[in-house]
Structure formats: structure tokens, C-alpha cells
Design a protein around this motif. Structure first.
Motif, mmCIF file in Angstrom:
data_model
loop_
_atom_site.group_PDB
_atom_site.id
_atom_site.type_symbol
_atom_site.label_atom_id
_atom_site.label_comp_id
_atom_site.label_asym_id
_atom_site.label_seq_id
_atom_site.Cartn_x
_atom_site.Cartn_y
_atom_site.Cartn_z
ATOM 1 N N THR A 1 0.663 3.298 37.829
ATOM 2 C CA THR A 1 -0.244 4.442 37.711
ATOM 3 C C THR A 1 -1.040 4.593 38.996
ATOM 4 N N GLN B 1 1.018 -4.028 31.734
ATOM 5 C CA GLN B 1 0.666 -4.252 33.132
ATOM 6 C C GLN B 1 1.597 -3.510 34.085
ATOM 7 N N THR C 1 2.930 -0.605 33.490
ATOM 8 C CA THR C 1 2.468 0.783 33.472
ATOM 9 C C THR C 1 1.226 0.960 34.331
ATOM 10 N N ILE C 2 0.274 0.045 34.201
ATOM 11 C CA ILE C 2 -0.954 0.141 34.986
ATOM 12 C C ILE C 2 -0.636 0.065 36.477
ATOM 13 N N SER C 3 0.263 -0.825 36.847
ATOM 14 C CA SER C 3 0.628 -0.981 38.262
ATOM 15 C C SER C 3 1.303 0.266 38.817
ATOM 16 N N SER D 1 -5.157 4.580 31.889
ATOM 17 C CA SER D 1 -3.976 4.306 31.069
ATOM 18 C C SER D 1 -4.335 4.211 29.589
ATOM 19 N N GLU E 1 -4.688 -6.278 24.503
ATOM 20 C CA GLU E 1 -3.350 -6.046 25.040
ATOM 21 C C GLU E 1 -2.299 -6.146 23.943
ATOM 22 N N ALA F 1 -7.330 2.695 37.119
ATOM 23 C CA ALA F 1 -6.001 2.898 36.536
ATOM 24 C C ALA F 1 -5.883 2.331 35.130
ATOM 25 N N THR F 2 -6.559 1.218 34.853
ATOM 26 C CA THR F 2 -6.473 0.629 33.515
ATOM 27 C C THR F 2 -7.152 1.527 32.489
ATOM 28 N N TYR G 1 -12.316 -2.743 26.752
ATOM 29 C CA TYR G 1 -12.247 -2.603 28.210
ATOM 30 C C TYR G 1 -13.545 -2.045 28.775
#
Length: 662
Positions: A494, A488, A490-492, A524, A471, A520-521, A460
């Protein structure tokens, strides 16, 4: 041979007390022992096996071992012992003297030189694969020691051979080299080790190619992220503030900082993939407590508390202990009786719920008891932290259960936050049959889960997007942790406006780099790493390489929600029903006041003579250690510390007993 080896290590120990630029001024080992030493595979092994002492060990110790390895960070707080060295200004000072710790590196350099020379002339008897393997171990451990120097000091002298002992030679070779070149040298040593080491070793108790690949990914990820986030601070070569730029030997040095970052991140991915693709993660049955001491109840939990780690393919390197030869420690006994430490509210609240959401994204959560804190959460929290009614130990035909941390006990067992770590506990009753050191639980050094995390982060950082492979690795870790929601999702869920809110109690330091919130990614990914490695000693290194402490000012570590319900537990009552609790901030206080917070604040219990009462504050010079004044003088052409080849790190002065600039 035993006499020769004994003399070598005694001489090494004594010379370790000498000042810095005598750093390589030692009699060669061939003048200590016979001239025909290192002529057999067994003799080579006798040298490299001692190098394993560089790894942490609990042997003969009375500590809680793994349950203390994150002490001094935002993950763990030690009772009555805040990390003043790192998070106050007046404690950590430029030393007056002290050596660079080059003794082991010098010995390894000598070993490599002699062995390679004798291998070239076929002068070493024994199995050729063994001979190559022992040489590979030496290259690995030189890399290991240099990585420690890189993390501690940054720029560092690169010395590959045994040098002469004249003052001029020593000062010449004390010239610090740019940290990116030190990191490249470490990777080169590991590349060499990989050509020599066995793919696997019996019982995974010696270095293998898999271990070297994993360690190589660790080094490359550390350097790539450090150079990215510390750019402009003077701690990265090529900066205007970099102290090495004015040195004559760097006049032709050139660097493209972003290309260098990308190089290290690419190497981290490449090495991590070598391990991650074949990684066998230990199964989590989701059983939280054993029914009996001999049951095979949850391999994931038991992996950290087993005396036979060869049974777990995820464990790539470990140290064995044994009752038969009295090589024992005290880890499990201390875990069940109190450890002087505890996980923080910040760490505990970073674990997701089972459906993959942060706590603030879920309505109706309650934390008035620890059992409620763990309910419906990531199984790494449910498994590796004690809550009310969790099995503490087996006694005869009965079971002792956890009721609460020993928050009011003596200094040896008194705990700090109320959140007691359970990772590393072995339930074998024989361990708990006496107060003596009786624990033969093995000690994990490298496990394959790290390779997945290293790949995810490096990928990343390099691409600013999640590749399908990254992923997939991430999903494997989450599945074992019992998390059902997708990455995804979880990222959304956060929200960085919450995660990076400085006045939010117990915010995660890793939500920042260089005082700025991250996306956020990436956050996470860092949170995943925090939860997977909780208590395993990775946290401080991660915070340093991410430059995640710039914003830390007056930060209060907190523990359990004490003042809502836990303070009413019988443990806190005297026989007459009155309270044992004193929370008035006086010299007799034993718990922080409810007027400060409902949550325990381990460093706000007493106010008088408490330099850390207002919390942790970080000073940027503390990302790297200072050299001593004597070291710099000895390594200076003019005997002047200010003109030393061993130039001082940014933010530190050359005068002894001075504090960091601020």
C-alpha cells in the motif's frame, strides 16, 4: 390496552410537530391510559416492541433498500441527485424552526421511571427474566436515540427523568452537555442494559446482550476517533474554539483530551472482544452465481438475501418480513430493474486483488468491461456487484442475465455509474413474479463481523501497532473474502503517496484525516471496513468520525470505464444502428463526455443549471447539524438565540436561512 397504546402514539405524533423547548412539555403517559398500566410483562413488551421502529425498514417501500444506504457518499452516487446538502454551500441552511426530536426519549424516560418503581415494590406480574429484559430494551433504545443525537449535534442535553412542564425547568434542562459526557452517558445506559438483557433471544429478532456489546463498541469507537481527529476544530470539548467553554454551567468542566480518547478506544476494544471471540462468520463458498433458484450455493451471499436470517449465527439482530401478513417490500425487484444509484469507481477500485495487492501494484489489469474489473479480485466485489453474464433472475425454466446497467432508462430505473450493487438480492422467483411489493427478504441490523473490525481499528488507534489478536481477527475477514496474501503483505504494497494523491481520480477520502494523509496500516484497516460494509450504510458515519472530508474540493465521482468498450454494447444502439448516446453536455445529454474522462461522471452529464458540475466540495461546519433559530430562542433565558442554553454548533450562525461559514 390497545386503545391506550394507540392514543399514546397518536399524541406523540402530534406533539412531535411542536417547537424545541416544548421538548419535554407533555402529559405523562399515565394520564393517557389507566393508572395501573405497566403492571404485567406483556404490557411492558407492548411498549418496547414499538421502539424497534427506530431501526431502518423497507416495509411498504418501493426503494432498493440496502442497495441505497451508502447514497450521497464517495461509495455511491444517485442518478441526477448529487448530495448538494452536504457538498455544496447554498443548500443546507440554519432552519427557522424545528424540534429536537425528544418525544421518544421522553417516553422512554417515563417508562424506565415507572417500571423501576414498580419492580422495586414487586408490582409487575409475569416472568422476572422477561420483565428485566424489557427494561433492558428501554435502556438500549435510550442509548440508541442518544447516539443519533450525538452524531447529529455533538454536545446535547442529558435528561434521564420526566421533567415538569414550566418554562424555567425546560430551559434549565436544555443546557447542552459536553459530547464526551453524552457518550459516557450512552455507555452507562448500555452497561445497565447488559445487566438486564437476555444473553440471546429467539431467532435473534430482539435485542440481546451480544447486540448491546456490539453497539457499545460502535459508540465508543465513534467517539474515540471523533475526539481524536476533530481536536482543535471547536467540535471537541476543551478546545479553545469550543462554544460550550463560555457557558456558566461548564465553568468547572475539565478534560484531558488524549486520556478521553484512550478511554473510549479501550472501551471499544473491550466491548468488541465480547462478540468477536465467539463470532461465527458465514461461509463463503466462492461460488459467484446460482445454478437454480432453490440451491444452497453461497451462504455469504445468501445471508443478505434470505427470508430466514435466524439460520445465520453471524446475524445478531434482524427484521423479519412475511407474505402471510403482507409485511413486504420491493428491494430485490428494484435491484434487478435499476436503482437510480450505483457504486463508484473509487469504491470498486478499493477492493484488493485475491493475492492482497492494491490495483496499482498489479501489472496488466484491465477495466474495459465489468467482468474484467471483477476478475481475480476480493470476493466481496465479485459477489456483491453485477458484471456481464451474472445471473439477474430466474424466469420459469430460464435465466435472465445481467448485460449492463440501465443508464439510459426512465428516471425511476435509470442508473448512475454502471456499477450495480447485488448485495441484498433474493433470487426466489416468487419475489419477481409480479411488479407488486412481494419481497420478504429479512433486513440485517447487527452482524458479528462489525465486532472484528471495531476491535482491529480501536486496537491500532490505541497502540499504533497491530496486536496478534487484531491481526488474527483481520485474517479471518480476509480469508472469508478469498484474499490469500497476508495482512503485512497488503500493508507493504500500500503506497500512501498514491492513495493520498489529491489529483488521482476517485481517490479514497478515508486516506486522510484533518487534511493529512494517514499511515498505510491505518488506511488498510479503513479500506477493509469500506469493503466489508459496502452498501450497508456505514460510510457517512465513518467519514465524519475520521474527519476525512476536509480535503474534498471539486471531487468528481466516477463510474465504469464507459468510453473504451461498454458504449458499443447493443443496448446503446437504435434499431437502425445509430447511437442512443448523447454526450455533448446539452440539456438532451444522457452520458458524460469522453473528453472529460473515459469513466462515467454522473454529475457532469449536463452543464446548464448544474450547481454540482464541478464536483463535490465539503465545508467543515457540515460535520455537525445546526439547531434552528426558533429552538435556540425557546431555550434561551433571554429568548435570544445568541444567548441560548442550546448554543449553536461551530461554523453555523444563529440566524435562520444562513449558510455555513467558509
Amino acid at each position: 390496552m390497545k386503545s391506550t397504546v394507540y392514543k399514546a402514539f397518536v399524541v406523540g405524533a402530534l406533539l412531535g410537530l411542536m417547537p424545541a423547548c416544548s421538548l419535554l412539555d407533555r402529559e405523562p403517559l399515565d394520564q393517557i391510559g389507566p393508572n395501573n398500566f405497566y403492571t404485567s410483562a406483556e404490557q411492558l413488551s407492548s411498549f418496547t416492541i414499538k421502539l424497534y421502529d427506530a431501526f431502518p425498514n423497507n416495509i411498504g417501500g418501493w426503494s432498493a433498500g440496502i442497495a441505497t444506504w451508502d447514497d450521497g457518499t464517495d461509495n455511491q452516487a444517485v442518478k441526477d441527485e448529487p448530495n448538494q446538502r452536504m457538498f455544496s454551500l447554498d443548500v443546507w441552511k440554519v432552519p427557522s424552526e424545528g424540534g429536537l426530536g425528544f418525544n421518544t426519549i421522553r417516553d422512554i424516560n417515563y417508562f424506565i421511571g415507572v417500571v423501576e418503581s414498580k419492580m422495586a415494590s414487586n408490582a409487575i406480574a409475569g416472568n422476572a427474566t422477561d420483565i428485566k429484559h424489557y427494561l433492558g430494551e428501554a435502556y438500549f433504545f435510550r442509548a440508541y436515540h442518544y447516539f443519533d443525537k450525538l452524531k447529529t449535534y455533538g454536545d446535547f442535553p442529558i435528561v434521564k427523568v420526566v421533567l415538569g412542564d414550566t418554562e424555567e425547568v425546560l430551559k434549565e434542562h436544555a443546557k447542552r452537555q459536553p459530547r464526551n459526557m453524552v457518550a459516557r452517558f450512552i455507555l452507562e445506559d448500555l452497561d445497565k442494559a447488559l445487566t438486564l438483557l437476555r444473553p440471546t433471544t429467539p431467532g435473534n429478532q430482539r435485542i440481546s446482550q451480544q447486540v448491546a456489546h456490539l453497539f457499545r463498541s460502535r459508540v465508543a469507537l465513534y467517539e474515540g476517533t471523533f475526539e481524536r481527529y476533530h481536536r482543535g476544530s471547536g467540535r471537541v470539548p476543551g478546545d479553545d474554539k469550543w462554544p460550550g467553554k463560555s457557558k456558566e454551567w461548564n465553568k468547572d468542566f475539565q478534560i484531558n483530551q488524549e486520556e478521553e480518547v484512550r478511554y473510549f478506544l479501550t472501551e471499544a476494544m473491550k466491548s468488541a472482544k465480547q462478540v468477536a471471540d465467539g463470532a461465527q462468520l458465514t461461509n463463503n463458498t466462492k461460488v459467484i452465481n446460482p445454478d437454480n433458484p432453490t440451491a444452497e450455493w453461497n451462504p455469504y451471499f445468501q445471508m443478505f438475501g434470505s427470508n430466514n436470517l435466524a439460520a445465520y449465527p453471524e446475524v445478531l439482530l434482524w427484521r423479519q418480513h412475511s407474505r402471510a401478513v403482507s409485511v413486504l417490500h420491493h428491494q430485490s425487484a428494484r435491484i434487478i430493474t435499476g436503482t437510480k444509484t450505483g457504486w463508484t469507481r473509487g469504491l470498486v477500485e478499493s477492493f484488493l486483488t485475491e493475492d492482497g495487492k492494491p490495483l496499482y501494484a498489479v501489472q496488466g489489469r484491465n477495466d474495459k468491461t465489468i467482468k474484467e474489473v471483477k476478475q481475480g479480485r476480493d470476493y466481496r466485489l465479485q459477489l456483491f456487484m453485477f458484471a456481464e453474464d451474472d445471473v439477474l433472475r430466474f424466469v420459469g425454466s430460464g435465466v435472465d442475465k445481467f448485460t449492463n446497467a440501465q443508464l439510459l432508462e426512465s428516471s425511476e430505473t435509470k442508473e448512475s455509474t454502471g456499477y450495480r450493487q447485488r448485495k441484498g438480492l433474493n433470487y426466489d422467483p416468487a419475489i419477481h413474479s409480479s411488479s407488486a411489493q412481494n419481497d420478504d427478504t429479512g433486513l440485517i441490523y447487527f452482524r458479528a463481523a462489525e465486532a472484528l473490525l471495531n476491535y482491529i481499528e480501536a486496537s491500532y488507534e490505541l497502540n499504533k501497532s497491530l496486536t496478534p489478536e487484531a491481526e488474527a481477527y483481520w485474517q479471518r475477514l480476509r480469508t472469508r473474502a478469498g484474499i490469500t496474501g497476508s495482512v503485512q503483505q497488503t500493508i507493504s504494497a500500500t503506497d500512501m503517496s498514491i492513495e493520498a494523491k489529491l489529483d488521482r481520480p476517485s481517490y479514497d477520502w478515508a486516506a486522510f484525516s484533518n487534511s493529512q494523509p494517514i499511515d498505510a496500516t491505518l488506511y488498510s484497516i479503513r479500506r477493509e471496513r469500506r469493503c466489508e460494509f459496502a452498501g450497508e450504510g456505514f460510510r457517512m458515519d465513518d467519514l465524519k468520525r475520521w474527519r476525512a472530508m476536509d480535503q474534498v474540493q471539486n471531487y468528481q465521482l466516477e463510474g465504469v470505464n464507459f468510453w473504451t468498450e461498454i458504449h458499443t454494447y447493443p443496448y446503446f444502439k437504435k434499431q437502425d444502428g445509430s447511437t442512443k448516446i448523447v454526450s455533448d453536455g446539452s440539456d438532451n445529454a444522457n452520458i458524460s463526455s469522453s473528453t472529460l474522462s473515459n469513466y462515467i461522471r454522473p454529475y457532469q452529464i449536463r452543464q446548464a443549471n448544474n450547481t454540482m458540475y464541478n464536483g463535490y466540495t465539503f465545508y467543515q461546519a457540515h460535520y455537525l447539524s445546526p439547531f434552528s433559530e426558533k429552538e435556540m430562542q425557546l431555550c434561551s433565558p433571554s429568548n435570544d438565540a445568541a444567548n441560548s442554553n442550546l448554543y449553536q454548533n461551530p461554523g453555523w450562525k444563529t440566524k435562520a436561512n444562513t449558510v455555513a461559514e467558509h
